[in-house]
Design a protein around this motif. Structure first.
Motif, mmCIF file in Angstrom:
data_model
loop_
_atom_site.group_PDB
_atom_site.id
_atom_site.type_symbol
_atom_site.label_atom_id
_atom_site.label_comp_id
_atom_site.label_asym_id
_atom_site.label_seq_id
_atom_site.Cartn_x
_atom_site.Cartn_y
_atom_site.Cartn_z
ATOM 1 N N GLN A 62 0.826 -1.208 0.000
ATOM 2 C CA GLN A 62 0.000 0.000 0.000
ATOM 3 C C GLN A 62 0.861 1.259 0.000
ATOM 4 O OE1 GLN A 62 -3.158 -0.188 2.901
ATOM 5 N NE2 GLN A 62 -3.688 1.991 2.695
ATOM 6 N N VAL A 63 1.907 1.266 0.803
ATOM 7 C CA VAL A 63 2.797 2.431 0.873
ATOM 8 C C VAL A 63 3.548 2.606 -0.446
ATOM 9 C CG1 VAL A 63 4.828 3.408 2.018
ATOM 10 C CG2 VAL A 63 3.029 2.309 3.380
ATOM 11 N N LYS A 85 3.076 6.933 -7.106
ATOM 12 C CA LYS A 85 2.248 7.947 -7.757
ATOM 13 C C LYS A 85 2.595 9.373 -7.333
ATOM 14 C CE LYS A 85 -1.646 4.709 -7.926
ATOM 15 N NZ LYS A 85 -2.997 4.393 -7.376
ATOM 16 N N ASP A 86 3.465 9.513 -6.329
ATOM 17 C CA ASP A 86 3.770 10.834 -5.793
ATOM 18 C C ASP A 86 4.781 11.558 -6.686
ATOM 19 O OD1 ASP A 86 5.161 12.897 -4.005
ATOM 20 O OD2 ASP A 86 3.548 12.199 -2.698
ATOM 21 N N PRO A 87 4.504 12.776 -7.106
ATOM 22 C CA PRO A 87 5.409 13.506 -8.009
ATOM 23 C C PRO A 87 6.742 13.889 -7.374
ATOM 24 C CG PRO A 87 3.614 14.929 -7.259
ATOM 25 C CD PRO A 87 3.272 13.549 -6.803
ATOM 26 N N ARG A 88 6.866 13.790 -6.066
ATOM 27 C CA ARG A 88 8.119 14.121 -5.394
ATOM 28 C C ARG A 88 9.104 12.944 -5.406
ATOM 29 N NH1 ARG A 88 4.743 16.077 -0.189
ATOM 30 N NH2 ARG A 88 3.785 14.080 -0.767
ATOM 31 N N GLY A 120 6.892 -5.768 -5.547
ATOM 32 C CA GLY A 120 5.474 -6.062 -5.602
ATOM 33 C C GLY A 120 4.695 -5.126 -6.519
ATOM 34 N N LEU A 121 5.375 -4.145 -7.101
ATOM 35 C CA LEU A 121 4.741 -3.233 -8.054
ATOM 36 C C LEU A 121 4.862 -3.800 -9.470
ATOM 37 C CD1 LEU A 121 6.167 0.167 -6.733
ATOM 38 C CD2 LEU A 121 3.848 -0.711 -6.398
ATOM 39 N N GLU A 122 3.811 -3.654 -10.257
ATOM 40 C CA GLU A 122 3.838 -4.171 -11.619
ATOM 41 C C GLU A 122 4.921 -3.503 -12.461
ATOM 42 O OE1 GLU A 122 0.118 -4.370 -13.614
ATOM 43 O OE2 GLU A 122 -0.959 -5.166 -11.885
ATOM 44 N N SER A 123 5.328 -2.318 -12.079
ATOM 45 C CA SER A 123 6.376 -1.608 -12.819
ATOM 46 C C SER A 123 7.768 -2.162 -12.543
ATOM 47 C CB SER A 123 6.356 -0.125 -12.451
ATOM 48 O OG SER A 123 6.558 0.044 -11.049
ATOM 49 N N SER A 124 7.917 -2.994 -11.533
ATOM 50 C CA SER A 124 9.226 -3.522 -11.161
ATOM 51 C C SER A 124 9.676 -4.604 -12.144
ATOM 52 C CB SER A 124 9.186 -4.112 -9.750
ATOM 53 O OG SER A 124 10.373 -4.848 -9.481
ATOM 54 N N GLY A 141 7.884 -8.894 0.337
ATOM 55 C CA GLY A 141 8.520 -8.412 1.546
ATOM 56 C C GLY A 141 8.097 -6.999 1.898
ATOM 57 N N ALA A 142 8.855 -6.365 2.794
ATOM 58 C CA ALA A 142 8.493 -5.030 3.269
ATOM 59 C C ALA A 142 9.674 -4.077 3.259
ATOM 60 C CB ALA A 142 7.912 -5.128 4.672
ATOM 61 N N LEU A 143 10.701 -4.429 2.479
ATOM 62 C CA LEU A 143 11.915 -3.618 2.404
ATOM 63 C C LEU A 143 12.107 -3.152 0.969
ATOM 64 C CD1 LEU A 143 14.563 -2.873 4.150
ATOM 65 C CD2 LEU A 143 15.625 -4.680 2.799
ATOM 66 N N PHE A 144 12.296 -1.856 0.783
ATOM 67 C CA PHE A 144 12.556 -1.332 -0.552
ATOM 68 C C PHE A 144 13.158 0.056 -0.431
ATOM 69 C CE2 PHE A 144 8.145 -0.393 0.559
ATOM 70 C CZ PHE A 144 8.002 0.956 0.241
ATOM 71 N N THR A 145 13.600 0.591 -1.573
ATOM 72 C CA THR A 145 14.180 1.924 -1.568
ATOM 73 C C THR A 145 13.328 2.884 -2.379
ATOM 74 O OG1 THR A 145 15.594 1.432 -3.473
ATOM 75 C CG2 THR A 145 16.539 1.096 -1.281
ATOM 76 N N VAL A 146 13.516 4.164 -2.093
ATOM 77 C CA VAL A 146 12.795 5.244 -2.767
ATOM 78 C C VAL A 146 13.812 6.299 -3.176
ATOM 79 C CG1 VAL A 146 11.056 7.048 -2.497
ATOM 80 C CG2 VAL A 146 10.714 4.822 -1.399
ATOM 81 N N ALA A 147 13.804 6.667 -4.453
ATOM 82 C CA ALA A 147 14.649 7.764 -4.933
ATOM 83 C C ALA A 147 13.852 9.058 -4.828
ATOM 84 C CB ALA A 147 15.075 7.515 -6.376
#
Length: 428
Positions: free
Chosen positions: A303-304, A310-313, A321-325, A340-346
């Motif tokens: 969910q997060v 979708k956030d422009p920032r 788990g995202l279809e874009s991955s 899982g529950a571990l990932f990175t955000v740029a």
């Protein structure tokens, strides 16, 4: 109990422990004892000769610690295992029976920064070395293997990026070259993936993370599949030939428990990477709710991640788990219950924005840990991966504009709200 194989959540509560025979205590006691009385001289001799399983001295075995090891072995579907003092200790314990001066391992380049440092720097003091490759490039993995290679090493879900490894493909390469495959299953846990079912020889865990789940314990686990033939070649003399460090015993003669007994009789005896019984007790209690927690971790993470994407920032989210991955389809096979529950955000704004984001959060904790019930964040480039060269940071997925998230079991809406206000502060 019945003859039917027990389910995961039942094993998580019951495996490795029975009611205490002396008192009837239902929860495994904390056996806070250094040593154990032998029945007689013959009993002591049988224990030291590995003719009988029992307790001698708590640097080697302890009833509480053994219960923990046996529980994780049951969850992973292994033959035997040991618990030790930390995840880093578990990695050294996994390598110790396999390696010697001049030997090397082929390792994924996508690893926790501390592991990369341990493999690229510290193990060189033992005369060992590591070659780091992108394990998505199977030809590169094969090409990195030479006559002195003794293992292939990877993580199921790579820390920090959350990339999912094709364990079965690496297992084929390892088997073809007569090598064991060692898989760090910390970030997936056996609830999401059992690497032995995909061909892994050894599984290691930092019990500090999801297994305990509450940030109270440092610990490590090594699980042996019991399926590797240590005598198939001459690469592993500590297991396949008479071991001078244990009066000439050939550990391979002990069958599927060869690696486990070597790890106890020599590894724990001489390296002393022992887990304390109170820590083992905390982890045992944590594992009782592992399945329940992981289900919530995964649900929240998805969910997060969907909100962040979708956030422009935000420039990128690496959650498998995202279809874009690019790992979305692989995750369906390797971790079918969730990525899982571990990932990175740029984060747009780079290094400075990441630092402001971390400093602006109120609910999420800025700590050097993951797998807690609480949601956690860290900026790897300035912390866990700080010691790496810039090129190594990029290969590990820890670029300067990246933060790592470990999503907890709070209400997802509250996690999102905290990230939202912190992103506003970081990018305004």
């Amino acid at each position: 109990m019945t003859d039917k194989p027990l389910g995961f959540d039942t094993l998580a509560v019951h495996a490795g422990a029975e009611p205490d025979p002396a008192t009837g205590a239902r929860q495994i006691p904390i056996y806070q004892s250094t040593s154990y009385v032998f029945k007689d001289a013959d009993h002591a001799a049988r224990l030291f000769n590995l003719e009988e399983v029992g307790f001698i001295y708590s640097r080697l075995t302890n009833p509480t610690v053994m219960a923990l090891a046996n529980r994780v072995v049951a969850l992973e579907g292994g033959a035997g295992g040991i618990a030790c003092s930390s995840g880093h200790a578990a990695q050294i314990m996994a390598l110790f029976p396999l390696m010697g001066p001049g030997c090397n391992i082929v390792s994924s380049s996508r690893l926790y920064g501390g592991t990369i440092t341990q493999f690229s720097q510290t193990i060189r003091r033992f005369g060992w070395s590591a070659s780091f490759v992108d394990t998505d490039d199977l030809d590169a993995v094969e090409a990195a293997i030479d006559e002195n290679t003794r293992a292939i090493f990877c993580e199921t879900i790579a820390n920090p990026g959350g990339y999912v490894t094709d364990i079965a493909a690496l297992a084929e390469i390892a088997d073809r070259n007569g090598l064991p495959l060692i898989v760090d299953n910390t970030t997936a846990t056996p609830w999401l993936c059992k690497p032995i079912e995909h061909g892994a020889t050894l599984v290691v865990h930092s019990a500090t993370k999801y297994l305990t789940g509450n940030g109270t314990v440092t610990g490590g686990i090594v699980v042996d599949s019991g399926k590797f033939d240590w005598s198939r070649n001459d690469k592993f003399p500590s297991l396949s030939q008479p071991e001078p460090a244990y009066h000439g015993l050939t550990f391979a003669s002990l069958g599927e428990m060869a690696f486990t007994f070597h790890s106890i009789a020599i590894g724990l005896r001489d390296l002393g990477m022992t887990m304390n019984p109170q820590g083992a007790h905390y982890t045992l209690m944590g594992i009782e709710t592992l399945g329940l927690r992981m289900e919530r971790h995964v649900k929240n993470a998805r969910q997060v991640a969907e909100w962040l994407e979708k956030d422009p920032r935000i420039e990128q989210v690496t959650y498998a788990g995202l279809e874009s991955s690019p790992y979305y389809e692989r995750a369906k096979t390797v971790v079918p219950k969730g990525a899982g529950a571990l990932f990175t955000v740029a984060v747009k704004g780079g290094y400075d924005a990441c630092v402001k984001l971390v400093d602006s959060l109120k609910l999420l904790s800025h700590v050097a840990n993951l797998g807690d019930t609480r949601s956690l964040i860290i900026h790897p480039a300035s912390t866990t991966h700080r010691q790496l060269e810039a090129e190594q940071q990029v290969k590990a997925g820890a670029e300067p504009n990246v933060v790592r998230l470990s999503i907890g079991i709070e209400e997802a809406e509250d996690i999102i709200a905290d990230l939202d206000q912190a992103l506003t502060a970081a990018t305004s």
